[in-house]
Design an enzyme around this catalytic site. Structure first.
Site: not given
Ligand code: ADE
Length: 230
Positions: A12, A198
């Site tokens: 990141e 996601d």
């Molecule tokens: N960071 C990126 N995707 C995530 C997710 N699905 N749950 C928690 N933190 C995240």
């Protein structure tokens, strides 16, 4: 003015650490605090590690030892809702810790018992600046709303529905709400900016790997635009 920049994972902060002109590097609590100049501004950039405890320790060191004037948390998040897609940007105007549960005492889920606030509000000027710097395009949209933080990688439809219904959250991640909590306790203006990797559903871990890089690029770009104007 010194700005603290926190990312949870090395990926990141990878792009910005390469662009930074480093003056010193301190190791504290097993974290590297990179002090120097980035895109014209004095910053301390640090990879805090994953989860609320790492993030809180890091934010408190930035407050107590570096006396930072502002904190910006950049990185990636799971999107909540069909409108929010991988690559999109979410700027948190407020954050809650979704895994805080003292409902047995009558508190609302997420309420930290005996604290005088339910959510942690980002600095309105930083939110506005972030939004103006987010430069929506055909490739990504920008959203302002609440982020739900907890020590859980969310990968279930039931859980995202819950986070949306209970907290009105538009994204979930694992650090922002605890950085926000520490900034609140220390009266430091902050903002949390995340790009979606996601949709926090059953395929979340696979999407995460697929979209992580583009999400990191998008959240780094917004930070670059912001630092020039801050
Ligand atoms: N960071 C990126 N995707 C995530 C997710 N699905 N749950 C928690 N933190 C995240």
């Amino acid at each position: 003015m010194v700005i603290g920049i926190i990312g949870a994972m090395s990926e990141e902060l990878e792009i910005l650490l390469k662009e930074m002109s480093l003056e010193k590097k301190d190791i504290k609590a097993k974290m590297e605090f990179n002090y120097g100049t980035l895109w014209g501004k004095k910053v301390v950039a640090v990879v805090c590690g994953i989860g609320k405890v790492n993030a809180a320790v890091c934010a408190q060191i930035l407050a107590s030892e570096y006396k930072v004037d502002k904190v910006i948390n950049v990185g990636i998040a799971g999107g909540i809702g069909e409108n929010i897609r991988p690559g999109d940007l979410v700027i948190a105007d407020s954050l809650v810790q979704h895994d805080m549960d003292a409902t047995a005492f009558g508190d609302k889920r997420g309420q930290i018992p005996r604290l005088d606030t339910f959510d942690f509000k980002s600095d309105t000027k930083l939110v506005e600046l972030a939004y103006n710097c987010s430069k929506e395009s055909n490739e990504h949209k920008s959203f302002v709303g609440r982020i739900a933080t907890g020590d859980e990688f969310v990968a279930s439809v039931d859980k995202i529905r819950f986070l949306n219904k209970e907290f009105n959250a538009i994204a979930c991640e694992m650090e922002g709400g605890s950085i926000a909590h520490v900034c609140y306790l220390n009266s430091i203006p902050f903002v949390v900016i995340r790009s979606i990797s996601d949709n926090a559903n059953t395929g979340a871990h696979m999407d995460f790997d697929k979209f992580k890089d583009i999400a990191v690029k998008n959240s780094t770009n917004i930070l670059k635009n912001m630092l020039k104007l801050i």
